[in-house]
Write a protein that holds these residues in place. Structure first.
Motif, PDB file in Angstrom:
ATOM      1  N   THR A 321     -13.034   4.467  14.094  1.00  0.00           N
ATOM      2  CA  THR A 321     -12.818   3.133  14.652  1.00  0.00           C
ATOM      3  C   THR A 321     -11.991   2.257  13.713  1.00  0.00           C
ATOM      4  O   THR A 321     -11.528   1.189  14.108  1.00  0.00           O
ATOM      5  N   PHE A 322     -11.812   2.706  12.469  1.00  0.00           N
ATOM      6  CA  PHE A 322     -11.029   1.933  11.512  1.00  0.00           C
ATOM      7  C   PHE A 322      -9.548   2.085  11.847  1.00  0.00           C
ATOM      8  O   PHE A 322      -9.056   3.196  12.037  1.00  0.00           O
ATOM      9  N   ASP A 323      -8.841   0.971  11.902  1.00  0.00           N
ATOM     10  CA  ASP A 323      -7.423   0.988  12.276  1.00  0.00           C
ATOM     11  C   ASP A 323      -6.584   1.351  11.050  1.00  0.00           C
ATOM     12  O   ASP A 323      -6.053   0.483  10.349  1.00  0.00           O
ATOM     13  N   PHE A 324      -6.428   2.653  10.801  1.00  0.00           N
ATOM     14  CA  PHE A 324      -5.672   3.112   9.640  1.00  0.00           C
ATOM     15  C   PHE A 324      -4.194   2.760   9.753  1.00  0.00           C
ATOM     16  O   PHE A 324      -3.533   2.475   8.753  1.00  0.00           O
ATOM     17  N   THR A 325      -3.665   2.807  10.961  1.00  0.00           N
ATOM     18  CA  THR A 325      -2.239   2.520  11.132  1.00  0.00           C
ATOM     19  C   THR A 325      -1.905   1.126  10.630  1.00  0.00           C
ATOM     20  O   THR A 325      -0.965   0.930   9.844  1.00  0.00           O
ATOM     21  N   ASP A 326      -2.688   0.141  11.056  1.00  0.00           N
ATOM     22  CA  ASP A 326      -2.430  -1.233  10.621  1.00  0.00           C
ATOM     23  C   ASP A 326      -2.675  -1.387   9.124  1.00  0.00           C
ATOM     24  O   ASP A 326      -1.908  -2.067   8.427  1.00  0.00           O
ATOM     25  N   TYR A 327      -3.743  -0.746   8.632  1.00  0.00           N
ATOM     26  CA  TYR A 327      -4.079  -0.867   7.212  1.00  0.00           C
ATOM     27  C   TYR A 327      -2.979  -0.285   6.337  1.00  0.00           C
ATOM     28  O   TYR A 327      -2.552  -0.890   5.340  1.00  0.00           O
ATOM     29  N   VAL A 328      -2.487   0.884   6.692  1.00  0.00           N
ATOM     30  CA  VAL A 328      -1.426   1.529   5.915  1.00  0.00           C
ATOM     31  C   VAL A 328      -0.150   0.688   5.951  1.00  0.00           C
ATOM     32  O   VAL A 328       0.532   0.514   4.924  1.00  0.00           O
ATOM     33  N   ARG A 329       0.182   0.160   7.106  1.00  0.00           N
ATOM     34  CA  ARG A 329       1.380  -0.683   7.199  1.00  0.00           C
ATOM     35  C   ARG A 329       1.251  -1.902   6.285  1.00  0.00           C
ATOM     36  O   ARG A 329       2.208  -2.264   5.579  1.00  0.00           O
ATOM     37  N   ARG A 330       0.089  -2.538   6.278  1.00  0.00           N
ATOM     38  CA  ARG A 330      -0.115  -3.721   5.441  1.00  0.00           C
ATOM     39  C   ARG A 330      -0.028  -3.369   3.955  1.00  0.00           C
ATOM     40  O   ARG A 330       0.533  -4.125   3.161  1.00  0.00           O
ATOM     41  N   CYS A 331      -0.600  -2.220   3.593  1.00  0.00           N
ATOM     42  CA  CYS A 331      -0.559  -1.809   2.185  1.00  0.00           C
ATOM     43  C   CYS A 331       0.883  -1.678   1.694  1.00  0.00           C
ATOM     44  O   CYS A 331       1.232  -2.161   0.612  1.00  0.00           O
ATOM     45  N   TYR A 332       1.734  -1.049   2.494  1.00  0.00           N
ATOM     46  CA  TYR A 332       3.104  -0.823   2.048  1.00  0.00           C
ATOM     47  C   TYR A 332       3.923  -2.103   2.007  1.00  0.00           C
ATOM     48  O   TYR A 332       4.927  -2.185   1.277  1.00  0.00           O
ATOM     49  N   LEU A 333       3.498  -3.125   2.734  1.00  0.00           N
ATOM     50  CA  LEU A 333       4.177  -4.413   2.629  1.00  0.00           C
ATOM     51  C   LEU A 333       3.984  -5.030   1.252  1.00  0.00           C
ATOM     52  O   LEU A 333       4.760  -5.896   0.843  1.00  0.00           O
ATOM     53  N   LEU A 334       2.934  -4.580   0.519  1.00  0.00           N
ATOM     54  CA  LEU A 334       2.750  -5.047  -0.859  1.00  0.00           C
ATOM     55  C   LEU A 334       3.940  -4.639  -1.729  1.00  0.00           C
ATOM     56  O   LEU A 334       4.211  -5.272  -2.750  1.00  0.00           O
ATOM     57  N   GLY A 335       4.618  -3.584  -1.337  1.00  0.00           N
ATOM     58  CA  GLY A 335       5.821  -3.154  -2.048  1.00  0.00           C
ATOM     59  C   GLY A 335       7.087  -3.526  -1.302  1.00  0.00           C
ATOM     60  O   GLY A 335       8.151  -2.964  -1.583  1.00  0.00           O
ATOM     61  N   ASN A 336       6.948  -4.434  -0.331  1.00  0.00           N
ATOM     62  CA  ASN A 336       8.079  -4.858   0.496  1.00  0.00           C
ATOM     63  C   ASN A 336       8.699  -3.685   1.252  1.00  0.00           C
ATOM     64  O   ASN A 336       9.910  -3.629   1.459  1.00  0.00           O
ATOM     65  N   VAL A 337       7.855  -2.742   1.655  1.00  0.00           N
ATOM     66  CA  VAL A 337       8.300  -1.565   2.394  1.00  0.00           C
ATOM     67  C   VAL A 337       7.765  -1.664   3.825  1.00  0.00           C
ATOM     68  O   VAL A 337       6.547  -1.721   4.036  1.00  0.00           O
ATOM     69  N   THR A 338       8.664  -1.701   4.784  1.00  0.00           N
ATOM     70  CA  THR A 338       8.279  -1.716   6.194  1.00  0.00           C
ATOM     71  C   THR A 338       8.266  -0.280   6.705  1.00  0.00           C
ATOM     72  O   THR A 338       9.291   0.417   6.657  1.00  0.00           O
ATOM     73  N   LEU A 339       7.116   0.166   7.168  1.00  0.00           N
ATOM     74  CA  LEU A 339       6.982   1.557   7.604  1.00  0.00           C
ATOM     75  C   LEU A 339       7.583   1.756   8.986  1.00  0.00           C
ATOM     76  O   LEU A 339       7.536   0.876   9.849  1.00  0.00           O
ATOM     77  N   GLN A 340       8.118   2.956   9.180  1.00  0.00           N
ATOM     78  CA  GLN A 340       8.626   3.378  10.476  1.00  0.00           C
ATOM     79  C   GLN A 340       7.624   4.319  11.126  1.00  0.00           C
ATOM     80  O   GLN A 340       6.849   4.996  10.434  1.00  0.00           O
ATOM     81  N   ASP A 341       7.630   4.383  12.443  1.00  0.00           N
ATOM     82  CA  ASP A 341       6.703   5.285  13.140  1.00  0.00           C
ATOM     83  C   ASP A 341       6.912   6.736  12.734  1.00  0.00           C
ATOM     84  O   ASP A 341       5.995   7.561  12.816  1.00  0.00           O
ATOM     85  N   THR A 342       8.111   7.066  12.265  1.00  0.00           N
ATOM     86  CA  THR A 342       8.428   8.454  11.924  1.00  0.00           C
ATOM     87  C   THR A 342       8.088   8.828  10.482  1.00  0.00           C
ATOM     88  O   THR A 342       8.229   9.986  10.094  1.00  0.00           O
ATOM     89  N   ASP A 343       7.636   7.859   9.681  1.00  0.00           N
ATOM     90  CA  ASP A 343       7.269   8.164   8.288  1.00  0.00           C
ATOM     91  C   ASP A 343       6.116   9.161   8.259  1.00  0.00           C
ATOM     92  O   ASP A 343       5.127   9.017   8.989  1.00  0.00           O
TER      93      ASP A 343
END
Length: 754
Positions: A321-343
């Motif tokens: 039930t944990f939203d890993f997709t959103d969590y991972v995307r937010r984590c990478y924004l800490l490095g100013n990295v915007t994730l793509q669906d294909t990553d």
């Protein structure tokens, strides 16, 4: 780097608390007039004590020693002294080579209060730690225009030893961070904590800013199927006590752990009304997590269960039930990295992730908040006041067996070296590294690498197809020796760029938190950077006492810090160097072909490249190693080793010993009458001294707590086993000491992988 990085640096870089003298003073202390005259007298007149093993040893000697065969250089006298102070000749080497080689050293060695074990590695690390302290505390030369990176390393060190600032601001700064960014620590607030604001994803995200992978792990790593790029990794995080075995039953460790939480909460807060209940809930919550936590050997055995997916498909990969997709995307924004669906995302320990999701769903917000913030507090104790550090020390006394903190300057030097190792190394190599040692160490590495190639070629269990590929991998293995070229250059561009964000002031705790934030940012930014196959890893700086093999780069590294006595010295007889650093060189080469390394091809890709028949033969030999090591008992705590956990290092130990020995034999055959015997030890052949110096490398004296902790968590076998097992598998050891297979230190059915 672990979650509790500021804390864990202490256990990763053990220290003795004993200040090493300069080489000149140490030589003078160890080999004074009395020692030298005694050894020389023994050399000239053959005065020796009658020992139990004299017959065995002399039976193995190929010729009679004369005074012309003895090396009386200052280094040889020094080496003779440290070996004489280690060997116990009342022990038969064919029965127990560890206590033969280390017995006297163990009897005369005291474990310092601030460490849980004493060993040659610890002693050398202590020497390096004090060298670093001297470098950072000494002002630069008058004409020196130091790089900004070095200036900031000094600033970080100086802020760390500023006890007044730490006592004034340490606790308040941490509590302010907890209350303003993390939502508070309920155990300190009693019933007034408001759970209506609890937000698990946001809490984990806020903590991830400071390198805290708690419950879940999100990181960047080399893509194992394409080693030229990086990918995202998601999996389990670690446990506060390391391994789940600690949580299985009530022990003095679990009692001390709960007491640690209780005492820290009492020291940091005023409301004690709910502390006891909260402590029990925190522990029971972590105990439930531990039930599903994968041990190191389970991770090794179940690697094939890792799932490779994409960011876009991550939420469909496992049932949580944990939203890993959103969590991972937010984590990478800490490095100013915007994730793509294909990553690409590599998801490991999927079973753990599913089960923990259920535990989180059933636990109360208060318990989850208490536990997650507790893990941060536990890691931050080293940043706070002496009172807080004393509380932590009481726990460490039970868990590690230490009775005191390390000296503050040593602790701060180690931390600075851990976080800014290449800046520290800029100073270290200039003052402490002998450039003349480079060529000789390069020659040794090449000799041992060539020996391994011959062993591969002569292998009878590999089929031709696998053998050709293995030889190609060994030939292309990349070498890092001493330090990267740019550190020895006057051009500081790379150094300055690497540490451009490391700008510090006088506040230690703020400097430490800033380093953690920088490391998080750099880790996530790696995703968009190609893998530097020739680069030195962040944690293999020259100023460390260690050696490395990196499978994704097919790279071996031998930093300047380990190219020292007793492992290596340019003036040492070659049998000492090959028995010391030579075995370590062979060990790292063999890692490319152990149970994990053999799964990576010459380019560092984890893909099938051996035939099924060769893999089957390898596994048969590997199983022999696993069974052998699982049957050794650590008598100090009466527990057996775990051969599944240690198999990779065990394979490397056995291969490294054989490669170094055969390489030395070849060198000796081509350089006759070059290596002389050591004074006072001339009844031992050079081959025997090779093995004795090898064993000396692993002499260790440890507390029971250290032995238990290592046995449960470390992928390396304990020192006694690292000496006895590889020598017992080696017929050349039997020949050198006249052992009969079946004796205590000689197996009849020898386990040989490489």
């Amino acid at each position: 780097m672990t979650d509790s990085s500021l804390l864990e640096t202490r256990s990763q870089l053990p220290n003795t608390g004993f200040r090493f003298m300069t080489p000149a003073k140490l030589l003078g202390s160890l080999v004074g007039i009395f020692v030298i005259s005694t050894i020389v007298f023994s050399t000239l007149y053959g005065v020796e004590k009658t020992r139990k093993i004299t017959t065995t040893v002399e039976r193995a000697l190929p010729f009679t020693t004369t005074t012309n065969d003895v090396c009386l250089t200052p280094y040889c006298v020094k080496a003779a002294n440290y070996l004489l102070e280690s060997i116990d000749e009342t022990v038969e080497p064919c029965e127990d080579f560890f206590h033969f080689s280390c017995g006297t050293w163990i009897k005369n060695t005291r474990i310092p209060d601030d460490v849980s074990a004493q060993s040659n590695f610890n002693l050398l690390r202590t020497q390096l730690d004090y060298n670093v302290v001297d470098l950072l505390s000494s002002p630069p030369a008058n004409d020196a225009n130091e790089p900004k990176a070095v200036v900031n390393a000094r600033r970080f060190y100086n802020s760390c030893i500023d006890d007044t600032e730490i006592e004034t601001n340490g606790v308040n700064t941490i509590l302010l961070l907890v209350n303003t960014e993390f939502g508070g620590w309920p155990i300190l607030q009693g019933s007034s904590w408001d759970n209506s604001t609890f937000d698990l994803p946001d809490l984990l995200f806020q903590l991830r800013k400071y390198y805290s992978n708690i419950i879940y792990r999100v990181d960047t790593a080399v893509n194992e199927e394409n080693s030229t790029v990086h990918n995202i990794e998601v999996g389990q995080s670690n446990l506060a006590l390391g391994q789940k075995q600690y949580y299985a039953s009530e022990t003095n460790v679990t009692i001390a752990y709960r007491q640690l939480i209780r005492e820290l909460a009492n020291a940091l807060g005023n409301d004690t009304s709910m502390i006891d209940q909260d402590v029990n809930d925190i522990f029971e919550f972590e105990k439930n997590i531990a039930k599903y936590h994968w041990t190191n050997d389970e991770q090794r055995a179940r690697f094939n269960e890792t799932v490779r997916t994409t960011v876009g498909n991550l939420s469909f990969t496992f049932n949580t039930t944990f939203d890993f997709t959103d969590y991972v995307r937010r984590c990478y924004l800490l490095g100013n990295v915007t994730l793509q669906d294909t990553d690409i995302v590599a998801v490991s320990e999927v079973e753990y992730l599913n089960n923990i999701s259920l535990i989180l769903k059933q636990a109360s917000p208060r318990t989850i908040q208490n536990y997650i913030v507790w893990r941060f507090i536990m890691g931050a104790t080293s940043l706070m006041s002496q009172q807080i550090r004393n509380i932590r020390q009481r726990f460490d006394r039970i868990f590690h067996g230490t009775n005191a903190e390390r000296p503050r300057d040593v602790e701060c030097g180690s931390l600075t070296n851990a976080y800014m190792g290449f800046a520290v190394s800029k100073l270290y190599i200039k003052k402490y590294f002998d450039e003349n040692a480079l060529n000789e160490s390069i020659e040794m590495i090449n000799n041992i690498q060539n020996t391994f190639l011959e062993m591969l070629n002569e292998s009878t269990w590999m089929d031709a197809e696998s053998k050709v590929k293995a030889i190609e991998k060994a030939k292309t293995m990349n070498q890092h020796i001493g330090y990267p070229d740019y550190l020895g250059s006057d051009n500081n561009t790379k150094l300055e760029n690497d540490y451009a964000e490391y700008n510090f002031n006088s506040s230690y705790i703020r400097n430490a938190l800033k380093i953690l934030e920088i490391n998080v940012k750099k880790s996530f930014q790696l995703l968009r950077k190609p893998v530097d196959k020739n680069g030195w890893g962040d944690y293999s700086a020259p100023s460390v006492v260690n050696a490395f093999y990196e499978p994704s780069k097919n790279q071996i590294s031998f930093p300047a810090g380990i190219l020292q006595t007793p492992f290596f010295n340019k003036d040492a007889p070659k049998y000492l160097n090959y028995g010391g650093i030579g075995v370590i060189i062979g060990h790292e080469i063999t890692h490319g072909f152990d149970d994990t390394g053999r799964q990576f091809d010459k380019d560092g890709n984890r893909i099938p490249w051996w035939t099924d028949e060769t893999i089957k033969k390898f596994n048969e030999r590997k199983t022999c190693i696993i069974n052998q090591y699982s049957n050794y008992t650590v008598t100090q705590i009466n527990m057996k080793g775990d051969g599944n956990l240690t198999q990779g290092e065990d394979i490397a130990d056995n291969g490294g010993l054989r490669e170094a020995f055969f390489a030395y034999q070849k060198w000796a055959a081509n350089n006759k009458n070059v290596d002389n015997r050591l004074p006072g030890l001339q009844k031992y052949s050079s081959e025997q001294l090779f093995f004795i110096n090898y064993a000396k490398s692993w002499c260790i004296k440890m507390t029971n707590a250290h032995a238990l902790n290592r046995l449960r968590t470390d992928v390396h076998s304990l020192g006694p086993t690292r000496v006895i097992a590889p020598t017992s598998n080696f017929d050349q050891f039997d020949r050198a000491f006249g052992c009969t297979p079946g004796q205590g230190n000689s197996r009849k059915d020898k386990c040989i992988v490489w």
